[in-house]
Design a protein around this motif. Sequence first.
Motif, PDB file in Angstrom:
ATOM      1  N   LEU A 196       0.924  -1.273   0.035  1.00 17.71           N
ATOM      2  CA  LEU A 196      -0.126  -0.121  -0.001  1.00 17.71           C
ATOM      3  C   LEU A 196       1.000   1.453   0.067  1.00 17.71           C
ATOM      4  CD1 LEU A 196      -2.790   1.481   0.388  1.00 17.71           C
ATOM      5  CD2 LEU A 196      -2.485   1.295   2.617  1.00 17.71           C
ATOM      6  N   ILE A 197       0.767   2.123  -0.744  1.00 14.58           N
ATOM      7  CA  ILE A 197       1.185   3.573  -0.987  1.00 14.58           C
ATOM      8  C   ILE A 197       0.354   4.434  -0.800  1.00 14.58           C
ATOM      9  CG2 ILE A 197       2.531   5.040  -2.475  1.00 14.58           C
ATOM     10  CD1 ILE A 197       4.016   2.698  -3.753  1.00 14.58           C
ATOM     11  N   ASP A 198       0.224   4.982   0.341  1.00 14.08           N
ATOM     12  CA  ASP A 198      -0.902   5.932   0.896  1.00 14.08           C
ATOM     13  C   ASP A 198      -0.738   7.213   0.250  1.00 14.08           C
ATOM     14  OD1 ASP A 198      -3.679   6.289   1.737  1.00 14.08           O
ATOM     15  OD2 ASP A 198      -2.695   6.582   3.832  1.00 14.08           O
ATOM     16  N   GLU A 199      -1.818   7.766  -0.334  1.00 18.80           N
ATOM     17  CA  GLU A 199      -1.856   9.543  -0.408  1.00 18.80           C
ATOM     18  C   GLU A 199      -0.626   9.733  -1.578  1.00 18.80           C
ATOM     19  OE1 GLU A 199      -2.514  11.622   2.803  1.00 18.80           O
ATOM     20  OE2 GLU A 199      -4.468  11.104   3.162  1.00 18.80           O
ATOM     21  N   ILE A 200      -0.637   9.044  -2.724  1.00 18.68           N
ATOM     22  CA  ILE A 200       0.467   9.323  -3.622  1.00 18.68           C
ATOM     23  C   ILE A 200       0.433  10.577  -4.262  1.00 18.68           C
ATOM     24  CG2 ILE A 200      -0.300   8.366  -5.559  1.00 18.68           C
ATOM     25  CD1 ILE A 200       2.125   7.121  -6.468  1.00 18.68           C
ATOM     26  N   ASP A 201      -0.435  11.259  -4.314  1.00 16.06           N
ATOM     27  CA  ASP A 201      -0.574  12.537  -4.664  1.00 16.06           C
ATOM     28  C   ASP A 201       0.227  13.556  -3.807  1.00 16.06           C
ATOM     29  OD1 ASP A 201      -2.755  11.695  -3.030  1.00 16.06           O
ATOM     30  OD2 ASP A 201      -3.581  13.608  -3.532  1.00 16.06           O
ATOM     31  N   LYS A 202       0.344  13.206  -2.594  1.00 16.55           N
ATOM     32  CA  LYS A 202       1.305  14.373  -1.648  1.00 16.55           C
ATOM     33  C   LYS A 202       2.590  14.058  -1.882  1.00 16.55           C
ATOM     34  CE  LYS A 202      -2.332  15.016   1.738  1.00 16.55           C
ATOM     35  NZ  LYS A 202      -3.430  14.307   1.004  1.00 16.55           N
ATOM     36  N   ALA A 203       3.007  12.919  -2.748  1.00 16.02           N
ATOM     37  CA  ALA A 203       4.610  12.895  -2.690  1.00 16.02           C
ATOM     38  C   ALA A 203       4.954  13.459  -3.853  1.00 16.02           C
ATOM     39  CB  ALA A 203       4.752  11.190  -3.196  1.00 16.02           C
ATOM     40  N   SER A 204       6.525  13.650  -3.894  1.00 22.37           N
ATOM     41  CA  SER A 204       7.248  14.510  -4.857  1.00 22.37           C
ATOM     42  C   SER A 204       6.899  14.136  -6.089  1.00 22.37           C
ATOM     43  CB  SER A 204       8.641  14.716  -4.632  1.00 22.37           C
ATOM     44  OG  SER A 204       9.213  13.512  -4.746  1.00 22.37           O
ATOM     45  N   ARG A 205       7.086  14.955  -7.161  1.00 22.41           N
ATOM     46  CA  ARG A 205       6.898  14.534  -8.778  1.00 22.41           C
ATOM     47  C   ARG A 205       7.783  12.993  -8.963  1.00 22.41           C
ATOM     48  NH1 ARG A 205       2.391  15.641 -11.883  1.00 22.41           N
ATOM     49  NH2 ARG A 205       3.070  15.374 -14.063  1.00 22.41           N
ATOM     50  N   ASP A 206       8.653  12.991  -8.513  1.00 19.70           N
ATOM     51  CA  ASP A 206       9.615  11.850  -8.532  1.00 19.70           C
ATOM     52  C   ASP A 206       9.164  10.482  -8.383  1.00 19.70           C
ATOM     53  OD1 ASP A 206      11.415  13.756  -9.813  1.00 19.70           O
ATOM     54  OD2 ASP A 206      12.705  13.763  -7.814  1.00 19.70           O
ATOM     55  N   VAL A 207       8.263  10.472  -7.257  1.00 19.30           N
ATOM     56  CA  VAL A 207       7.878   9.132  -6.744  1.00 19.30           C
ATOM     57  C   VAL A 207       7.067   8.377  -7.960  1.00 19.30           C
ATOM     58  CG1 VAL A 207       6.300   8.110  -5.248  1.00 19.30           C
ATOM     59  CG2 VAL A 207       7.961   9.862  -4.379  1.00 19.30           C
ATOM     60  N   PRO A 208       5.779   8.920  -8.333  1.00 19.65           N
ATOM     61  CA  PRO A 208       5.283   8.295  -9.363  1.00 19.65           C
ATOM     62  C   PRO A 208       6.346   8.032 -10.808  1.00 19.65           C
ATOM     63  CG  PRO A 208       4.602  10.480  -9.419  1.00 19.65           C
ATOM     64  CD  PRO A 208       5.313  10.264  -8.116  1.00 19.65           C
ATOM     65  N   ASN A 209       7.050   8.793 -11.191  1.00 18.30           N
ATOM     66  CA  ASN A 209       7.738   8.685 -12.267  1.00 18.30           C
ATOM     67  C   ASN A 209       8.799   7.638 -11.977  1.00 18.30           C
ATOM     68  OD1 ASN A 209       6.673  10.593 -13.934  1.00 18.30           O
ATOM     69  ND2 ASN A 209       7.990  12.173 -12.759  1.00 18.30           N
ATOM     70  N   ASN A 210       9.307   7.598 -10.574  1.00 11.89           N
ATOM     71  CA  ASN A 210      10.391   6.212 -10.373  1.00 11.89           C
ATOM     72  C   ASN A 210       9.781   5.030 -10.394  1.00 11.89           C
ATOM     73  OD1 ASN A 210      12.366   8.056 -10.250  1.00 11.89           O
ATOM     74  ND2 ASN A 210      12.343   8.468  -8.169  1.00 11.89           N
ATOM     75  N   LEU A 211       8.517   4.941  -9.825  1.00  8.97           N
ATOM     76  CA  LEU A 211       7.568   3.725  -9.860  1.00  8.97           C
ATOM     77  C   LEU A 211       7.087   3.389 -11.208  1.00  8.97           C
ATOM     78  CD1 LEU A 211       4.869   4.566  -7.050  1.00  8.97           C
ATOM     79  CD2 LEU A 211       6.710   2.803  -7.154  1.00  8.97           C
ATOM     80  N   LEU A 212       7.329   3.998 -12.226  1.00  9.21           N
ATOM     81  CA  LEU A 212       7.055   3.523 -13.616  1.00  9.21           C
ATOM     82  C   LEU A 212       7.843   2.336 -13.989  1.00  9.21           C
ATOM     83  CD1 LEU A 212       6.508   6.832 -15.795  1.00  9.21           C
ATOM     84  CD2 LEU A 212       5.032   4.951 -15.174  1.00  9.21           C
ATOM     85  N   GLN A 213       9.232   2.286 -13.469  1.00 13.51           N
ATOM     86  CA  GLN A 213      10.261   1.142 -13.837  1.00 13.51           C
ATOM     87  C   GLN A 213       9.894   0.005 -13.113  1.00 13.51           C
ATOM     88  OE1 GLN A 213      14.046   2.717 -13.317  1.00 13.51           O
ATOM     89  NE2 GLN A 213      14.177   3.851 -15.295  1.00 13.51           N
ATOM     90  N   VAL A 214       9.533   0.215 -11.878  1.00 15.35           N
ATOM     91  CA  VAL A 214       8.883  -0.919 -10.818  1.00 15.35           C
ATOM     92  C   VAL A 214       7.996  -1.738 -11.412  1.00 15.35           C
ATOM     93  CG1 VAL A 214       8.744  -1.612  -8.530  1.00 15.35           C
ATOM     94  CG2 VAL A 214      10.202   0.488  -9.001  1.00 15.35           C
ATOM     95  N   MET A 215       6.973  -0.724 -11.918  1.00 16.29           N
ATOM     96  CA  MET A 215       5.704  -1.402 -12.269  1.00 16.29           C
ATOM     97  C   MET A 215       5.722  -2.096 -13.663  1.00 16.29           C
ATOM     98  SD  MET A 215       3.278   2.168 -11.566  1.00 16.29           S
ATOM     99  CE  MET A 215       1.604   1.277 -11.833  1.00 16.29           C
ATOM    100  N   GLU A 216       6.800  -1.682 -14.599  1.00 16.21           N
ATOM    101  CA  GLU A 216       7.076  -2.603 -15.649  1.00 16.21           C
ATOM    102  C   GLU A 216       8.046  -3.821 -15.364  1.00 16.21           C
ATOM    103  OE1 GLU A 216       6.141  -2.257 -18.646  1.00 16.21           O
ATOM    104  OE2 GLU A 216       5.219  -0.262 -18.484  1.00 16.21           O
TER     105      GLU A 216
ATOM    106  N   THR B 168      -3.357   4.838  -3.089  1.00 23.19           N
ATOM    107  CA  THR B 168      -4.406   5.852  -3.011  1.00 23.19           C
ATOM    108  C   THR B 168      -4.094   7.362  -3.168  1.00 23.19           C
ATOM    109  OG1 THR B 168      -3.901   6.473  -0.546  1.00 23.19           O
ATOM    110  CG2 THR B 168      -5.086   4.416  -0.978  1.00 23.19           C
ATOM    111  N   SER B 169      -5.237   8.196  -3.616  1.00 22.83           N
ATOM    112  CA  SER B 169      -4.978   9.436  -3.975  1.00 22.83           C
ATOM    113  C   SER B 169      -6.245  10.294  -3.847  1.00 22.83           C
ATOM    114  CB  SER B 169      -4.825   9.539  -5.508  1.00 22.83           C
ATOM    115  OG  SER B 169      -4.669  11.046  -5.910  1.00 22.83           O
ATOM    116  N   ASN B 170      -6.094  11.383  -3.037  1.00 23.33           N
ATOM    117  CA  ASN B 170      -7.091  12.517  -3.015  1.00 23.33           C
ATOM    118  C   ASN B 170      -7.132  13.390  -4.181  1.00 23.33           C
ATOM    119  OD1 ASN B 170      -7.634  11.289  -0.380  1.00 23.33           O
ATOM    120  ND2 ASN B 170      -6.153  12.300   0.599  1.00 23.33           N
ATOM    121  N   SER B 171      -6.498  13.225  -5.091  1.00 21.63           N
ATOM    122  CA  SER B 171      -6.531  14.275  -6.237  1.00 21.63           C
ATOM    123  C   SER B 171      -6.111  15.490  -6.021  1.00 21.63           C
ATOM    124  CB  SER B 171      -7.952  13.924  -6.951  1.00 21.63           C
ATOM    125  OG  SER B 171      -8.135  12.632  -7.138  1.00 21.63           O
ATOM    126  N   GLU B 172      -5.680  15.757  -4.856  1.00 17.42           N
ATOM    127  CA  GLU B 172      -5.087  16.977  -4.777  1.00 17.42           C
ATOM    128  C   GLU B 172      -3.889  17.354  -5.695  1.00 17.42           C
ATOM    129  OE1 GLU B 172      -3.702  17.425  -0.506  1.00 17.42           O
ATOM    130  OE2 GLU B 172      -5.607  16.648   0.261  1.00 17.42           O
TER     131      GLU B 172
END
Length: 233
Positions: free
Chosen positions: A58-78, A105-109
């Motif tokens: 579980l990665i909670d409230e990913i929308d509150k993380a820095s921009r690098d977090v979802p970008n870095n997760l791209l490679q792990v998801m692949e 999870t995301s609150n779309s902030e």
Amino acid sequence: MPLPASRRRGAGASIDPAQFIRYHGLGEAIIRASEPERYRDRLPRDFTHDGKRRSVVLIDEIDKASRDVPNNLLQVMERPRFTIAEMGHAEIVADDAFRPILILTSNSEKTLPDAFLRRCVYYHMPFPDEPTLRDIIANRIVGLPADAGLVSDAIALLGRLRERGRLRKPPGTAELLTFILTLRDNGLGPADRLGDRDDWQRWARLNLLKTKEDQEQANAHLAGIDWPPGVEG
């Protein structure tokens, strides 16, 4: 006085970097997706691994993380993998059949990158209905039954604020729990009813109204509550 070289950390003895590494979250899930012996030399001695399995992370409230977090997760998801720089960039890769499942999870902030969103499956979580709220309260607050009068009144108040309060920030489940705990801390028991008193308004203002604008209109927001049967409002 400095120690002789022969006494410094056991001079001449090699240091195993694996004993100074701790794995958590997604890293641990990737390790557990492989046979225990495959990466045994990269695990600390106290790391227990009794067989490969799929993990849920579980990665909670990913929308509150820095921009690098979802970008870095791209490679792990692949391809779920990571390297350990301290061990010569040794690589750890998850078995494809046991790839970790990521729940985000995301609150779309904040908007997330399109490339990241394309790799996600969406589910909107609706706000809990009354029976679910009662179950949450009963499981989170010891000694407060789901059918207690205090619970009924607190839920009625929450519903009034969310449906007709026109608040800038409507209260949610967390605020409801905090409000009930405040009532308990101030001497109210399961059988007490808010409609029989007015001191609850101060606690409601502090716990349920989360912005300056909403608190300034507190009297209007907290008036006209449709109390459950048995309570005179």
